[in-house]
Design a protein around this motif. Structure first.
Motif, PDB file in Angstrom:
ATOM      1  N   UNK A  68       0.915  -1.244   0.024  1.00  0.00           N
ATOM      2  CA  UNK A  68       0.065   0.100   0.060  1.00  0.00           C
ATOM      3  C   UNK A  68       1.073   1.191  -0.090  1.00  0.00           C
ATOM      4  N   UNK A  69       1.843   1.175   0.863  1.00  0.00           N
ATOM      5  CA  UNK A  69       3.001   2.400   0.844  1.00  0.00           C
ATOM      6  C   UNK A  69       3.577   2.406  -0.426  1.00  0.00           C
ATOM      7  N   UNK A  70       3.950   1.600  -1.278  1.00  0.00           N
ATOM      8  CA  UNK A  70       4.551   1.336  -2.006  1.00  0.00           C
ATOM      9  C   UNK A  70       3.862   2.021  -3.478  1.00  0.00           C
ATOM     10  N   UNK A  71       2.692   1.835  -3.469  1.00  0.00           N
ATOM     11  CA  UNK A  71       1.772   2.282  -4.532  1.00  0.00           C
ATOM     12  C   UNK A  71       1.486   3.821  -3.951  1.00  0.00           C
ATOM     13  N   UNK A  72       1.465   4.232  -2.740  1.00  0.00           N
ATOM     14  CA  UNK A  72       1.377   5.709  -2.701  1.00  0.00           C
ATOM     15  C   UNK A  72       2.601   6.544  -3.023  1.00  0.00           C
ATOM     16  N   UNK A 343       4.085  12.049   5.479  1.00  0.00           N
ATOM     17  CA  UNK A 343       5.051  11.188   5.789  1.00  0.00           C
ATOM     18  C   UNK A 343       4.637   9.939   5.520  1.00  0.00           C
ATOM     19  N   UNK A 344       5.551   9.002   4.872  1.00  0.00           N
ATOM     20  CA  UNK A 344       5.290   7.504   4.476  1.00  0.00           C
ATOM     21  C   UNK A 344       6.388   7.029   5.395  1.00  0.00           C
ATOM     22  N   UNK A 345       5.894   5.983   6.027  1.00  0.00           N
ATOM     23  CA  UNK A 345       6.843   5.440   7.047  1.00  0.00           C
ATOM     24  C   UNK A 345       6.539   3.878   7.111  1.00  0.00           C
ATOM     25  N   UNK A 346       7.296   3.213   6.103  1.00  0.00           N
ATOM     26  CA  UNK A 346       7.018   1.644   6.381  1.00  0.00           C
ATOM     27  C   UNK A 346       7.839   1.205   7.584  1.00  0.00           C
ATOM     28  N   UNK A 347       7.157   0.228   8.481  1.00  0.00           N
ATOM     29  CA  UNK A 347       7.739  -0.185   9.411  1.00  0.00           C
ATOM     30  C   UNK A 347       7.879   1.091  10.405  1.00  0.00           C
ATOM     31  N   UNK A 348       6.825   1.461  10.766  1.00  0.00           N
ATOM     32  CA  UNK A 348       6.825   2.554  11.664  1.00  0.00           C
ATOM     33  C   UNK A 348       7.272   2.405  12.919  1.00  0.00           C
ATOM     34  N   UNK A 349       6.902   1.115  13.599  1.00  0.00           N
ATOM     35  CA  UNK A 349       7.207   0.699  14.799  1.00  0.00           C
ATOM     36  C   UNK A 349       8.513  -0.388  14.896  1.00  0.00           C
ATOM     37  N   UNK A 350       9.024  -0.494  13.831  1.00  0.00           N
ATOM     38  CA  UNK A 350      10.130  -1.762  13.810  1.00  0.00           C
ATOM     39  C   UNK A 350      11.397  -1.323  14.754  1.00  0.00           C
ATOM     40  N   UNK A 351      11.669  -2.572  15.541  1.00  0.00           N
ATOM     41  CA  UNK A 351      12.520  -2.411  16.591  1.00  0.00           C
ATOM     42  C   UNK A 351      12.221  -1.741  17.990  1.00  0.00           C
TER      43      UNK A 351
END
Length: 398
Positions: A68-72, A343-351
């Protein structure tokens, strides 16, 4: 009709519209993407996602969050004028696995969005052929149920699509070829004269979509690249946030209030008793960021922090800054007051641990409520964000 079929939709009759005048901040909303449509893209079929000021896509691995974020982001880059080949380096991967080849051996994908703003809701829909060669085969720009721009691939032997847009003058419709490797909507401001009511409406709709798409910053902090000192340059944060120390050097010098807010965020999201977020200039001309902790005689270089802490600090910085501090291609000809940063943030909560993720969402919601930023991110678990004011959670299932 599959994803690669030409879209030869007729243009609807033009209606009388008031002359277009530049919007004012007082009576018009800034252009923002409020809906993402993935008609046929990767794992998505016929999917429509509403986007609020802060939207989190949640779901298990493989549910399509990143898609979804890649399309955006792809729409944003096309809106900035990039060519298809650079936006989709592996176009076949964007085609749904179940998509069948048509009689001409073609397969493709379809994406689109809705942009709200001074011109009202405007829909952009794009059909892209991925095989046997990458090209646009159809595009529509629609407002108030009326198709303002329609393009279709008429001659596969030519690298153009046939475009038609409203004129509403002596000639009701203007027809001309457009390149098949660019977003036609982004080219309209250079092709439409703006002399008739119809042309003004087309321009207003196209400009609204382009401004919204170009006001996007895709961010994916890379902790392993954020640990070393960096040279001082123009002080604009890059996508991977590897120059975090350089940008902190700039914000600490130019905006004490913003830097103080970031230091406050560090006190909540970083281990220990954080008293200061400092920047040290080294002898070789580089700078490194430091955390001053209570009771410690020597400040801790950010390079020694954990991955979750580094990602937390980088995303907090993004949410607290503006386009002038981010490495992004804004519409320079449009005043900043008419643009809304997304802002587009894939893995917003990663780590991150739940405490850090919760604090970051709260910060994002605060900035979104003030109208400073919009955020679209993906998370593995949105339990800490459900029910929070100003947060929209989109649950995806495999």
């Amino acid at each position: 009709m599959n994803a690669t079929s030409p879209t030869g939709h007729p243009l609807t009759p033009a209606r009388t519209q008031p002359a277009h005048t530049p919007p004012t901040v007082a009576n018009s909303a800034r252009p923002t993407v409020t809906e993402l449509r993935l008609s046929a893209f990767r794992t998505h079929r016929g999917a429509t996602f509403p986007l609020g000021p802060l939207t989190l896509f949640a779901g298990a691995s493989g549910s399509g969050k990143s898609s979804a974020l890649q399309a955006y982001e792809a729409l944003a880059r096309l809106g900035a004028g990039e060519e298809l080949e650079s936006v989709f380096p592996d176009p076949s991967a964007c085609v749904p696995e179940s998509a069948e080849v048509d009689g001409q051996g073609r397969r493709g994908f379809r994406i689109g969005c809705t942009v709200d703003g001074p011109a009202g809701p405007v829909q952009l829909d794009l059909a892209v052929q991925a095989e046997p060669e990458l090209r646009v085969v159809g595009e529509r720009l629609t407002s108030d149920g009326r198709i303002l721009l329609a393009t279709a691939l008429r001659d596969p032997g030519r690298s153009t699509v046939q475009a038609a847009w409203h004129t509403a003058g002596a000639v009701a419709v203007t027809r001309a070829p457009l390149p098949d490797d660019r977003l036609g909507t982004a080219l309209l401001p250079l092709r439409v004269a703006g002399k008739t009511q119809g042309q003004l409406q087309v321009l207003a709709a196209a400009e609204q979509v382009v401004v919204a798409l170009r006001s996007v910053f895709a961010c994916d902090p890379q902790p392993h690249r954020m640990r070393e000192p960096v040279a001082v340059g123009e002080g604009r944060l890059r996508r991977g946030c590897d120059n975090l120390a350089e940008v902190l050097h700039r914000t600490r010098t130019e905006c004490a209030i913003r830097h103080a807010r970031l230091a406050a965020a560090a006190r909540v999201g970083c281990a220990g008793t954080v008293q200061e977020l400092a920047v040290e200039e080294l002898g070789d001309g580089t700078v490194r960021a430091l955390l001053g902790r209570g009771g410690a005689r020597v400040a801790t270089p950010l390079g020694r922090l954990g991955e979750g802490e580094l990602r937390y600090l980088a995303l907090a910085l993004v949410l607290l800054t503006g386009p002038g501090v981010l490495a992004m291609d804004q519409a320079a000809e449009v005043p900043a007051a008419y643009q809304a940063l997304t802002v587009l943030a894939d893995g917003f909560d990663r780590c991150m641990d739940p405490r850090q993720a919760r604090q970051l969402v709260a910060l994002g919601a605060e900035m979104a409520a003030r109208g400073h930023v919009r955020l679209v991110g993906t998370v593995a678990d949105a339990s800490y964000a459900r029910g929070a004011d100003g947060v929209t959670v989109v649950d995806l299932v495999t």
